[in-house]
Motif scaffolding. Sequence first.
Motif, mmCIF file in Angstrom:
data_model
loop_
_atom_site.group_PDB
_atom_site.id
_atom_site.type_symbol
_atom_site.label_atom_id
_atom_site.label_comp_id
_atom_site.label_asym_id
_atom_site.label_seq_id
_atom_site.Cartn_x
_atom_site.Cartn_y
_atom_site.Cartn_z
ATOM 1 N N GLU A 159 0.843 -1.199 0.000
ATOM 2 C CA GLU A 159 0.000 0.000 0.000
ATOM 3 C C GLU A 159 0.876 1.247 0.000
ATOM 4 O O GLU A 159 1.987 1.236 0.534
ATOM 5 C CB GLU A 159 -0.922 0.041 1.222
ATOM 6 C CG GLU A 159 -1.796 -1.182 1.386
ATOM 7 C CD GLU A 159 -2.456 -1.226 2.760
ATOM 8 O OE1 GLU A 159 -2.730 -0.153 3.324
ATOM 9 O OE2 GLU A 159 -2.670 -2.343 3.268
ATOM 10 N N ILE A 160 0.357 2.317 -0.579
ATOM 11 C CA ILE A 160 1.012 3.627 -0.553
ATOM 12 C C ILE A 160 -0.007 4.640 -0.066
ATOM 13 O O ILE A 160 -1.116 4.732 -0.608
ATOM 14 C CB ILE A 160 1.525 4.043 -1.941
ATOM 15 C CG1 ILE A 160 2.510 3.011 -2.496
ATOM 16 C CG2 ILE A 160 2.177 5.431 -1.879
ATOM 17 C CD1 ILE A 160 2.908 3.276 -3.943
ATOM 18 N N TRP A 161 0.371 5.427 0.949
ATOM 19 C CA TRP A 161 -0.517 6.443 1.511
ATOM 20 C C TRP A 161 0.184 7.798 1.531
ATOM 21 O O TRP A 161 1.329 7.902 1.972
ATOM 22 C CB TRP A 161 -0.931 6.082 2.936
ATOM 23 C CG TRP A 161 -1.700 4.807 3.042
ATOM 24 C CD1 TRP A 161 -1.225 3.587 3.423
ATOM 25 C CD2 TRP A 161 -3.079 4.612 2.744
ATOM 26 N NE1 TRP A 161 -2.219 2.647 3.390
ATOM 27 C CE2 TRP A 161 -3.378 3.245 2.972
ATOM 28 C CE3 TRP A 161 -4.105 5.467 2.305
ATOM 29 C CZ2 TRP A 161 -4.651 2.716 2.774
ATOM 30 C CZ3 TRP A 161 -5.374 4.934 2.120
ATOM 31 C CH2 TRP A 161 -5.637 3.577 2.357
ATOM 32 N N ILE A 162 -0.493 8.833 1.053
ATOM 33 C CA ILE A 162 0.049 10.190 1.108
ATOM 34 C C ILE A 162 -1.038 11.149 1.565
ATOM 35 O O ILE A 162 -2.240 10.884 1.431
ATOM 36 C CB ILE A 162 0.615 10.656 -0.243
ATOM 37 C CG1 ILE A 162 -0.468 10.637 -1.339
ATOM 38 C CG2 ILE A 162 1.809 9.805 -0.655
ATOM 39 C CD1 ILE A 162 -0.002 11.237 -2.649
ATOM 40 N N SER A 163 -0.602 12.277 2.125
ATOM 41 C CA SER A 163 -1.525 13.316 2.568
ATOM 42 C C SER A 163 -0.894 14.668 2.292
ATOM 43 O O SER A 163 0.328 14.833 2.366
ATOM 44 C CB SER A 163 -1.819 13.184 4.060
ATOM 45 O OG SER A 163 -2.629 14.257 4.512
ATOM 46 N N GLU A 164 -1.712 15.658 1.983
ATOM 47 C CA GLU A 164 -1.207 16.995 1.682
ATOM 48 C C GLU A 164 -0.933 17.819 2.935
ATOM 49 O O GLU A 164 -0.359 18.898 2.848
ATOM 50 C CB GLU A 164 -2.187 17.737 0.775
ATOM 51 C CG GLU A 164 -2.326 17.082 -0.605
ATOM 52 C CD GLU A 164 -3.306 17.819 -1.498
ATOM 53 O OE1 GLU A 164 -3.968 18.750 -0.980
ATOM 54 O OE2 GLU A 164 -3.405 17.477 -2.689
ATOM 55 N N GLY A 165 -1.351 17.331 4.107
ATOM 56 C CA GLY A 165 -1.129 18.108 5.324
ATOM 57 C C GLY A 165 -0.918 17.224 6.532
ATOM 58 O O GLY A 165 -1.260 16.039 6.539
ATOM 59 N N ILE A 298 15.396 9.739 0.861
ATOM 60 C CA ILE A 298 15.403 9.229 -0.508
ATOM 61 C C ILE A 298 16.664 9.734 -1.197
ATOM 62 O O ILE A 298 16.909 10.936 -1.247
ATOM 63 C CB ILE A 298 14.143 9.676 -1.266
ATOM 64 C CG1 ILE A 298 12.889 9.141 -0.564
ATOM 65 C CG2 ILE A 298 14.184 9.192 -2.711
ATOM 66 C CD1 ILE A 298 11.596 9.652 -1.152
ATOM 67 N N LEU A 299 17.462 8.807 -1.749
ATOM 68 C CA LEU A 299 18.747 9.172 -2.344
ATOM 69 C C LEU A 299 18.755 9.143 -3.863
ATOM 70 O O LEU A 299 19.701 9.645 -4.475
ATOM 71 C CB LEU A 299 19.842 8.244 -1.814
ATOM 72 C CG LEU A 299 20.031 8.202 -0.292
ATOM 73 C CD1 LEU A 299 21.216 7.321 0.058
ATOM 74 C CD2 LEU A 299 20.210 9.599 0.279
ATOM 75 N N SER A 300 17.749 8.560 -4.494
ATOM 76 C CA SER A 300 17.699 8.562 -5.958
ATOM 77 C C SER A 300 16.249 8.638 -6.418
ATOM 78 O O SER A 300 15.324 8.284 -5.682
ATOM 79 C CB SER A 300 18.386 7.312 -6.535
ATOM 80 O OG SER A 300 17.661 6.137 -6.204
ATOM 81 N N ASP A 301 16.059 9.129 -7.626
ATOM 82 C CA ASP A 301 14.715 9.309 -8.178
ATOM 83 C C ASP A 301 14.157 7.982 -8.696
ATOM 84 O O ASP A 301 14.915 7.078 -9.069
ATOM 85 C CB ASP A 301 14.741 10.308 -9.332
ATOM 86 C CG ASP A 301 15.210 11.688 -8.914
ATOM 87 O OD1 ASP A 301 15.189 11.977 -7.699
ATOM 88 O OD2 ASP A 301 15.609 12.478 -9.790
ATOM 89 N N GLY A 302 12.836 7.886 -8.725
ATOM 90 C CA GLY A 302 12.207 6.701 -9.287
ATOM 91 C C GLY A 302 10.741 6.624 -8.929
ATOM 92 O O GLY A 302 10.199 7.495 -8.238
ATOM 93 N N ILE A 303 10.085 5.585 -9.410
ATOM 94 C CA ILE A 303 8.660 5.353 -9.175
ATOM 95 C C ILE A 303 8.481 4.058 -8.395
ATOM 96 O O ILE A 303 8.978 3.006 -8.800
ATOM 97 C CB ILE A 303 7.874 5.257 -10.495
ATOM 98 C CG1 ILE A 303 8.076 6.514 -11.344
ATOM 99 C CG2 ILE A 303 6.391 5.027 -10.209
ATOM 100 C CD1 ILE A 303 7.477 7.770 -10.736
ATOM 101 N N LEU A 304 7.787 4.144 -7.256
ATOM 102 C CA LEU A 304 7.414 2.966 -6.489
ATOM 103 C C LEU A 304 5.998 2.546 -6.878
ATOM 104 O O LEU A 304 5.125 3.403 -7.071
ATOM 105 C CB LEU A 304 7.450 3.261 -4.991
ATOM 106 C CG LEU A 304 8.812 3.400 -4.325
ATOM 107 C CD1 LEU A 304 8.619 3.855 -2.876
ATOM 108 C CD2 LEU A 304 9.579 2.087 -4.364
ATOM 109 N N LYS A 305 5.771 1.240 -6.957
ATOM 110 C CA LYS A 305 4.454 0.738 -7.330
ATOM 111 C C LYS A 305 4.029 -0.376 -6.361
ATOM 112 O O LYS A 305 4.858 -1.186 -5.943
ATOM 113 C CB LYS A 305 4.471 0.184 -8.754
ATOM 114 C CG LYS A 305 4.793 1.230 -9.818
ATOM 115 C CD LYS A 305 4.753 0.625 -11.215
ATOM 116 C CE LYS A 305 5.067 1.670 -12.267
ATOM 117 N NZ LYS A 305 5.015 1.102 -13.648
ATOM 118 N N VAL A 306 2.743 -0.387 -6.023
ATOM 119 C CA VAL A 306 2.250 -1.456 -5.162
ATOM 120 C C VAL A 306 2.247 -2.766 -5.930
ATOM 121 O O VAL A 306 2.248 -2.806 -7.167
ATOM 122 C CB VAL A 306 0.829 -1.149 -4.635
ATOM 123 C CG1 VAL A 306 0.814 0.126 -3.819
ATOM 124 C CG2 VAL A 306 -0.153 -1.066 -5.800
#
Length: 313
Positions: A159-165, A298-306
């Motif tokens: 799962e990936i969870w994000i919030s703006e605040g 985070i030390l390098s760029d990329g895309i994480l996917k569930v």
Amino acid sequence: MPNQFSLVSAPIDIPALMAELDDPAAGAVVTFDGRVRNHNAGQPVSHLEYQAYPALAVPTGQRILEEEAARHGIIAVRAVHRTGPLAIGEAAVWVGVASAHRGPAFDAARAIMERLKYELPIWKKETYADGHTEWVGPDNKSAETGRVGEPEWQGELLEIWISEGNDFRGRHEKGRLDHGIRGVQEIECVAGMGLRGDRYFGYKPDFKGQVTFFDADTVQALRDRFSMPDLSSSVFRRNLIVRGIDLGAWAGKRFRFQGIEFEASEECKPCYWMDEVVGPGAEEFMKANFRGGLRARILSDGILKVKSGNPDG
């Protein structure tokens, strides 16, 4: 400061740096002056340009200095790397080591320079005499072992969870806020910044909690302990719910996950808010066995996917 790494956009002031290494206990001072040469791989070079993201490059360089200073028992070290355009013959990087004895001074200077070359997130644009250009970045190949990259996690991202605040930060005795939190199937990781779209994205330089990992087994343990079979993992306000990884074993270490490089900082320690969102006793329950989760940079760029399916499914 005994050990200091810095970036500069102007010519490196070597005499001033040498003066900073003066110490009556130092029996040896070893320096390295890396300069721009007029050729590379058989091709004539006209000039170079270095680009860096200071919020990531400076802490990385400082960490390298501190680790090698402790490892070799040296008195002090200075290291400086240029950014911006450089002409042929200019100093691009300078390292100076002061030590009681010559052996550790030579060893530390070499180790520091090698690690700066392989690990420092600085990119070099080479312009050749015929006008074409090439970019060269750190290859993350260990100068000592030849091993490429960091250990790769073999666990699953569920799962990936994000919030703006933020709901909790700075809210002691004021009550929590009600910023929403949403689950997504993939998320962009930006080196030195965090998860794009999340509340901690670009929060402050070198922030230890740019991303948080949380064990799915901990979520299930809380559901069982508090008889809440439908408890969503989103209530803990952690970003990445994973399975099959001993998070407690990674604090202070680097690793790769889905090809992205991270540096774990510390446990995401639970607080009394957990009693509010789960129930009395949740905070105490989460204090054991590293159940609070793992904070990381985070030390390098990329895309994480569930792995598959819907968040919390």
